[in-house]
Each structure stands twice: as C-alpha cells, then as structure tokens.
Design an enzyme around this catalytic site. Structure first.
Site, PDB file in Angstrom:
ATOM      1  N   ASN A   1       0.866  -1.178   0.000  1.00 30.63           N
ATOM      2  CA  ASN A   1       0.000   0.000   0.000  1.00 30.63           C
ATOM      3  C   ASN A   1       0.904   1.231   0.000  1.00 30.63           C
ATOM      4  OD1 ASN A   1      -1.824   2.033   0.491  1.00 30.63           O
ATOM      5  ND2 ASN A   1      -2.328   1.379   2.584  1.00 30.63           N
TER       6      ASN A   1
ATOM      7  N   LYS B   1       0.091   4.215  -0.364  1.00 29.81           N
ATOM      8  CA  LYS B   1      -0.595   5.396   0.203  1.00 29.81           C
ATOM      9  C   LYS B   1      -0.411   6.616  -0.718  1.00 29.81           C
ATOM     10  CE  LYS B   1       0.005   3.336   4.693  1.00 29.81           C
ATOM     11  NZ  LYS B   1      -0.039   3.471   6.132  1.00 29.81           N
TER      12      LYS B   1
ATOM     13  N   HIS C   1      -9.486   0.822   5.180  1.00 31.56           N
ATOM     14  CA  HIS C   1      -8.195   1.031   5.845  1.00 31.56           C
ATOM     15  C   HIS C   1      -8.413   1.974   7.028  1.00 31.56           C
ATOM     16  CE1 HIS C   1      -4.092   2.333   6.611  1.00 31.56           C
ATOM     17  NE2 HIS C   1      -3.695   1.274   5.931  1.00 31.56           N
TER      18      HIS C   1
ATOM     19  N   GLU D   1      -6.859   4.398   8.088  1.00 25.91           N
ATOM     20  CA  GLU D   1      -6.681   5.830   7.789  1.00 25.91           C
ATOM     21  C   GLU D   1      -7.945   6.409   7.158  1.00 25.91           C
ATOM     22  OE1 GLU D   1      -2.966   5.432   5.671  1.00 25.91           O
ATOM     23  OE2 GLU D   1      -1.962   4.918   7.555  1.00 25.91           O
TER      24      GLU D   1
ATOM     25  N   GLU E   1      -5.204  -5.356  10.780  1.00 26.43           N
ATOM     26  CA  GLU E   1      -4.169  -4.351  10.972  1.00 26.43           C
ATOM     27  C   GLU E   1      -4.426  -3.604  12.280  1.00 26.43           C
ATOM     28  OE1 GLU E   1      -2.302  -3.077   7.037  1.00 26.43           O
ATOM     29  OE2 GLU E   1      -4.117  -1.880   7.245  1.00 26.43           O
TER      30      GLU E   1
ATOM     31  N   GLY F   1       2.532   1.986  10.777  1.00 22.43           N
ATOM     32  CA  GLY F   1       3.472   3.092  10.601  1.00 22.43           C
ATOM     33  C   GLY F   1       4.220   3.481  11.866  1.00 22.43           C
TER      34      GLY F   1
ATOM     35  N   SER G   1       3.505  -2.438  10.363  1.00 22.98           N
ATOM     36  CA  SER G   1       4.962  -2.409  10.508  1.00 22.98           C
ATOM     37  C   SER G   1       5.625  -3.745  10.160  1.00 22.98           C
ATOM     38  CB  SER G   1       5.349  -1.970  11.928  1.00 22.98           C
ATOM     39  OG  SER G   1       4.921  -0.635  12.163  1.00 22.98           O
TER      40      SER G   1
END
Ligand code: PEP
Length: 251
Positions: A9, A11, A96, A98, A166, A172, A211
C-alpha cells in the site's frame, strides 16, 4: 491450501517517475528471485495507468486504495470500483484505518464499498483492527469481531474477499503485534467468518498488516492462519518489499 498474498500500500506517495522507478526495480527483483506468493501493488490512483505497462506480466497485480460505494454519479473526487477494474486493477483496499479515521467510514460504509468492489469483479481487501485504547482495555477481540461481522457484505467468499487484520497502533509506528496475539486474532476472525460464510471461510485469505519489515516478516508470515501481509512503509523500498515477499513460506 491458501496461497500467500503480499500487498504493498503505497498510500499518498510518489509521482509517475518515482512509481515507474520503483516498479522497474521490483520487476528486476521478481525476475532474479521469483515470488512463491501472489504480489499486489496498490499505488496512488494517479499512478495506476502509468504503471500498467511496467508491472511485469503475471508477476504482480495492481489494486486501488479505496473505492466509492456507488458505481457512478455526482461524487466529486471519488473513484468508483468499475473505474478501477476498467484500468486493470484486480483488487481494492477498503476500510483502511486511515480512511475510517480521516473520512469517518463506518463498518456499514466499508461493507457497501466491498459490495461495490464485488459488483465490479474486484477482490476487496477489507481492513479491520483495534486501536491501542481498545487493546489496552481488553476489547480487541470484541471490536474486531464486530468489524468483521459488519464490514463483510453478503456475497463475500474466498474468490472476492481478503481480510487484512491491521492493529491501528501498529501501522506506521514500528510496533508489531505479538505473534501469539496475531494468531489469536486470526483464529477469531476465521471462526467468525465460518459462521458468516460457512465452508468458504477456510479458503479466504487473512493478511496481517502493521509495521511488517524484512526483519519480522519470516516470523509473522509463518503464523498459522496468516496468509500474507499488507505492507505500508516498507512497500516504498523495493528491496525491503521483495524481502517480505521472499519471506513467504514456500520460497
Ligand atoms: C498499512 O498502512 O496498511 C500498513 C500496514 O502500514 P505500515 O506497514 O507502514 O505499518
């Protein structure tokens, strides 16, 4: 029984030249060290068409990072699932964390997006995962179970759906979930799926994301019920991404 899938991904990173350079490097790595798993790249939408010609045929697939829940209409700035299919995507990430955080996407909205992906013939990679507060409160299993129940639409099966677990606090941050916790969560997700979609659940792929790096990939990808990885930061570095691809059992 389930072939691993490693998905990158990217992003909101990179312009055409960056994307082409990255994919050319990946193609070189793929030729020298073939993957024993499926490999998917999810670049920013602006890069999908420019990258199509560089993605080595058969070695890698392309996917979107999000899609709208309707097939067309007055939705300024959005991208519909049929548009992604039209430009050569086979997958799309939905839900996701985010997007859930920054765009207020509910489980119901994520299910509608996954259903739109299915209508367009795309595989939906449906993301779920608990926050740090929820994990610290002992609520992780309950939260993720509910996300799965409410974010996976009717008609989902092994051919059109992948679930990515996730943990939000691992994305991240450099922190990864403990292998025992990943295994427990993946078992929980598969048990929930067994109730929802019966025999298909055994064939549906469950990815871990958060990560994943070359130095933890072997351990994470060897966990029972982990059928691959959704990779953010490390997918921007071709050598690191390919090391994760090569960490899949079977290489
Ligand atoms: C992600 O954004 O899906 C992700 C897993 O990111 P990272 O690998 O950087 O934690």
């Amino acid at each position: 029984m389930r072939r691993h899938l490693v998905a990158g991904n990217w992003k909101m990173n990179g312009q055409v030249a960056d994307g082409v350079a990255r994919v050319e490097e990946l193609a070189g790595l793929a030729a020298a060290q073939p993957a024993a798993c499926d490999v998917l790249i999810c670049p920013p939408a602006t890069l999908i068409v420019p990258l199509r010609g560089y993605v080595s045929a058969g070695a890698m697939a392309l996917g979107g990072q999000d899609c709208h829940h309707d097939d067309s209409g007055a939705f300024t700035g959005d991208i519909a699932a049929p548009m992604l299919a039209d430009i050569g995507c086979s997958h799309v990430i939905v839900g996701h964390s985010e997007r859930r955080r920054d765009h207020g996407e509910s489980n119901e909205r994520v299910a509608a997006k996954a259903a739109a992906a299915h209508r367009a013939g795309l595989q939906a990679i449906i993301c779920v995962g608990e926050t740090k507060t929820e994990r610290d409160a002992g609520d992780a299993i309950r939260v993720v179970t509910r996300q799965v129940r409410e974010s996976v639409p009717d008609g989902a099966g092994a051919a059109n759906t992948v679930i990515a677990y996730e943990p939000v606090w691992a994305i991240g941050t450099g922190d990864t979930a403990m292998p025992a916790d990943v295994e427990a969560m993946h078992n929980t997700i598969r048990t929930e799926l067994a109730e929802m979609i019966s025999e298909e659940s055994e064939r549906l792929r469950l990815l871990y994301g958060g990560s994943v790096k070359p130095d933890n990939a072997v351990e994470l990808l060897a966990i029972e019920d982990v059928d691959g990885a959704l990779v953010g930061g490390a997918s921007l570095k071709p050598a690191d991404f390919w090391a994760i691809v090569r960490a899949c059992p079977g290489v």
